[in-house]
Design an enzyme around this catalytic site. Structure first.
Site, PDB file in Angstrom:
ATOM      1  N   GLY A 407     -40.421  22.110  31.762  1.00  0.00           N
ATOM      2  CA  GLY A 407     -39.618  21.350  30.698  1.00  0.00           C
ATOM      3  C   GLY A 407     -37.963  21.950  31.043  1.00  0.00           C
ATOM      4  O   GLY A 407     -37.674  22.201  32.083  1.00  0.00           O
ATOM      5  N   ARG A 409     -36.214  24.373  30.079  1.00  0.00           N
ATOM      6  CA  ARG A 409     -35.909  25.566  30.679  1.00  0.00           C
ATOM      7  C   ARG A 409     -36.424  25.772  32.027  1.00  0.00           C
ATOM      8  O   ARG A 409     -35.721  26.374  33.006  1.00  0.00           O
ATOM      9  CB  ARG A 409     -36.811  26.784  29.876  1.00  0.00           C
ATOM     10  CG  ARG A 409     -36.064  28.221  30.220  1.00  0.00           C
ATOM     11  CD  ARG A 409     -37.142  29.260  29.526  1.00  0.00           C
ATOM     12  NE  ARG A 409     -36.476  30.567  29.618  1.00  0.00           N
ATOM     13  CZ  ARG A 409     -36.737  31.404  30.525  1.00  0.00           C
ATOM     14  NH1 ARG A 409     -37.597  31.102  31.429  1.00  0.00           N
ATOM     15  NH2 ARG A 409     -36.271  32.685  30.443  1.00  0.00           N
ATOM     16  N   CYS A 410     -37.595  25.204  32.501  1.00  0.00           N
ATOM     17  CA  CYS A 410     -37.769  25.250  33.857  1.00  0.00           C
ATOM     18  C   CYS A 410     -37.096  24.538  34.726  1.00  0.00           C
ATOM     19  O   CYS A 410     -36.789  25.015  35.870  1.00  0.00           O
ATOM     20  CB  CYS A 410     -39.035  24.667  34.119  1.00  0.00           C
ATOM     21  SG  CYS A 410     -40.731  25.240  33.193  1.00  0.00           S
ATOM     22  N   MET A 411     -36.361  23.742  34.325  1.00  0.00           N
ATOM     23  CA  MET A 411     -35.125  22.829  35.297  1.00  0.00           C
ATOM     24  C   MET A 411     -33.888  23.299  35.073  1.00  0.00           C
ATOM     25  O   MET A 411     -32.911  22.646  35.946  1.00  0.00           O
ATOM     26  CB  MET A 411     -34.903  21.494  34.748  1.00  0.00           C
ATOM     27  CG  MET A 411     -36.293  20.656  34.629  1.00  0.00           C
ATOM     28  SD  MET A 411     -36.257  18.834  34.468  1.00  0.00           S
ATOM     29  CE  MET A 411     -35.584  18.903  32.813  1.00  0.00           C
TER      30      MET A 411
END
Length: 420
Positions: A407, A409-411
């Site tokens: 999502g 945050r991951c990106m």
């Protein structure tokens, strides 16, 4: 005014993250590139993907993400640009090429030489883009091969695998305080990604003079990934022991933070299930406000969490004190944040909505300020629930980006946040 403040801060220290929710000032992204076009069904498991995103739409969605950040005063830096700008002389560039070929697992001397010749005429940016995209055998033309090895091992289409996970910039390194963990990632496929961060922090003009503390190094023997590292406050960190992060790595980070007296007094090591659904701590748990968290309801019950603190003995050596906590997530957070907290369940905890939206990273949000987060549009049940709790949402399209199982945050890798 915001731009002036941002420039001044960056000049004094290029890295500063003491919370998950402080006003975001500078962030690192990677715009998906040709590496996604080099995914095939046969390579999905090897390259840690479940599906093949459509590149053109994925780039459009990612551009929308970047535009939301920029429109809200965030300086957006791109991994591919910083990596290219780090190649400030021929020696550094040649070292990167040779190290890249080594870590790509190219064993044939003939193919190593051919790759060096292939990379030689490329501009720095084209070189980085090609490394990220991967190199097919047929891109090198008709290379004369004499060895038995080359004749036998010629069916796999790539000499250097693509790196499709690169748009999840959270994982290869993580900013903690004014330092970083330069991570050793669980899989060979992803561990190559950390090479770009190594060169950026060692050679890029923006960072090389900053004497940035290294809380963890990519040469370590145990695994650590950024999705398991959360900065809950300027005194408390949370690190997941997970499918992708080892307990030994958590201890090393703790020891170096405490030895440096970096301000963090407690690390909470969350022992979470080792499964793809719980891949990283931030896939089941993110902070959206001073007192609010999104969670996957599966971790709401009693958890095994270890409190790690440090003290110095008479010789001045740091000794770790580790205590096991067996309590509910809510109680643990309230104890260490010293306030009441609200846990907002992904998909409202519903038997159908929750697993569907969890699969699409409904609990994985990026806070750009306290109570203000970026979310995927497709997680509409969770999004409505967040709004009902007073959270301001910046909703981005996500039909293709979500196929990589990560999502907002991951990106994103925050490099600078304001203190709370």
């Amino acid at each position: 005014m915001a731009t002036v403040l941002q420039t001044t801060r960056a000049a004094s220290s290029p890295l500063h993250v003491t919370s998950e929710i402080g006003r975001l000032r500078t962030v690192l992204l990677h715009r998906p590139g040709a590496e996604l076009e080099n995914l095939t069904p046969d390579l999905l498991e090897r390259l840690l993907f479940d599906d093949i995103p459509y590149l053109q739409l994925a780039q459009s969605e990612h551009d929308s993400f970047a535009q939301v950040l920029t429109a809200n005063g965030v300086e957006v830096l791109y991994l591919e640009n910083l990596a290219a700008e780090s190649l400030t002389d021929a020696h550094i560039r040649d070292n990167l090429i040779r190290q890249f070929i080594l870590e790509a697992g190219v064993e044939s001397d003939c193919m190593k030489a051919a790759l060096i010749e292939y990379f030689r005429p490329l501009s720095n940016r084209d070189l980085i883009d090609q490394m990220m995209a991967g190199v097919r055998r047929d891109q090198l033309g008709n290379v004369r091969v004499d060895s038995l090895y080359d004749r036998v091992n010629n069916s796999y289409p790539f000499l250097c695998d693509p790196m499709p996970n690169l748009y999840f910039t959270r994982d290869p390194f993580a900013t903690i305080g004014q330092g970083i963990t330069l991570n050793h990632m669980r899989t060979l496929t992803r561990n190559r990604e950390t090479l770009f961060a190594q060169y950026i922090f060692q050679y890029h003009p923006r960072f090389r003079q900053a004497d940035i503390p290294l809380w963890f190094d990519r040469e370590e023997a145990t695994a650590l990934e950024g999705g398991d590292e959360l900065v809950l406050s300027d005194q408390v960190l949370a690190i997941g022991i997970s499918q992708r992060t080892d307990s030994g790595s958590v201890e090393r980070v703790c020891r170096r933070l405490f030895e440096a007296e970096a301000g963090f007094e407690t690390v909470l090591a969350f022992h979470i299930p080792q499964s793809r659904a719980f891949m990283h701590l931030d896939t089941v748990f993110t902070m959206v406000d001073h007192d609010k968290f999104t969670i996957h309801s599966a971790i709401e019950g009693p958890l095994t969490v270890y409190e790690i603190t440090g003290s110095r003995d008479r010789a001045g050596q740091v000794r770790l004190k580790i205590e096991q906590l067996n309590d509910k997530l809510e109680a643990i957070l309230e104890k260490y944040l010293k306030r009441r907290v609200t846990l907002i369940r992904c998909g409202s905890g519903d038997a159908i909505h929750a697993p569907r939206e969890q699969w699409n990273d409904g609990a994985n949000t990026l806070a750009i300020a306290p109570g203000e987060v970026v979310v995927y549009s497709r997680n509409h049940v969770t999004n409505q629930l967040l709004e009902s709790h007073g959270i301001k949402l910046h909703v981005i399209p996500s039909s293709e980006l979500s196929r990589g199982r990560g999502g907002p945050r991951c990106m994103s890798m925050p490099l600078y946040r304001d203190d709370l």
